[in-house]
Design a protein around this motif. Structure first.
Motif, PDB file in Angstrom:
ATOM      1  N   LEU A 273       0.977  -1.184  -0.053  1.00 26.49           N
ATOM      2  CA  LEU A 273      -0.001  -0.078  -0.060  1.00 26.49           C
ATOM      3  C   LEU A 273       0.751   1.044   0.102  1.00 26.49           C
ATOM      4  O   LEU A 273       0.445   2.284  -0.232  1.00 26.49           O
ATOM      5  N   THR A 274       2.114   1.201   0.280  1.00 23.36           N
ATOM      6  CA  THR A 274       3.224   2.245   0.321  1.00 23.36           C
ATOM      7  C   THR A 274       3.209   3.041  -1.144  1.00 23.36           C
ATOM      8  O   THR A 274       3.275   2.388  -2.050  1.00 23.36           O
ATOM      9  N   ARG A 275       2.878   4.373  -1.046  1.00 20.35           N
ATOM     10  CA  ARG A 275       3.272   5.107  -2.320  1.00 20.35           C
ATOM     11  C   ARG A 275       4.266   6.231  -1.901  1.00 20.35           C
ATOM     12  O   ARG A 275       4.817   6.888  -2.815  1.00 20.35           O
ATOM     13  N   ILE A 276       4.364   6.700  -0.867  1.00 19.36           N
ATOM     14  CA  ILE A 276       5.367   7.586  -0.236  1.00 19.36           C
ATOM     15  C   ILE A 276       6.170   7.254   0.732  1.00 19.36           C
ATOM     16  O   ILE A 276       5.629   6.542   1.542  1.00 19.36           O
ATOM     17  N   CYS A 277       7.641   7.366   0.681  1.00 20.33           N
ATOM     18  CA  CYS A 277       8.477   6.848   1.835  1.00 20.33           C
ATOM     19  C   CYS A 277       9.375   8.182   2.113  1.00 20.33           C
ATOM     20  O   CYS A 277       9.846   8.989   1.403  1.00 20.33           O
TER      21      CYS A 277
END
Length: 100
Positions: free
Chosen positions: A48-52
């Motif tokens: 689900l990660t789109r930004i780190c």
């Protein structure tokens, strides 16, 4: 010496439902990696990660990929700096780090 990785699913929105240049809290997860003289990989980022958000406490080199290896020819981060990177959907990525 550590690289802190904070994973986010989305950006925030203002009262007019316009996106703002900040990740939406709370984060999905956090990882802290020790930075050593050899390349070390993070755990696989959440699907689900789109930004780190990457924050380092030491000078280091990083590389992002499915099987990344950090080296002196990859992206450099200086101590106490923070970077945000976008993550594409449906790709199992990791972040590699090593001392600069």
């Amino acid at each position: 010496m550590a690289l802190h990785i904070t994973e986010y699913e989305s950006v925030g929105f203002d009262i007019y439902n316009r996106s703002i240049p900040a990740p939406l809290e709370p984060p999905i997860t956090d990882q802290a990696m020790s930075i050593t003289g050899s390349s070390t990989q993070s755990s696989t980022l959440n699907t689900l990660t789109r930004i780190c958000r990457l924050h380092t406490t030491a000078n280091c080199y990083i590389q992002v990929g499915t099987n990344p290896t950090a080296s002196s020819s990859t992206r450099r981060m200086v101590a106490d700096s923070t970077e945000y990177i976008a993550i594409p959907p449906n790709v199992s990525l990791k972040i590699a780090v090593m001392t600069a």
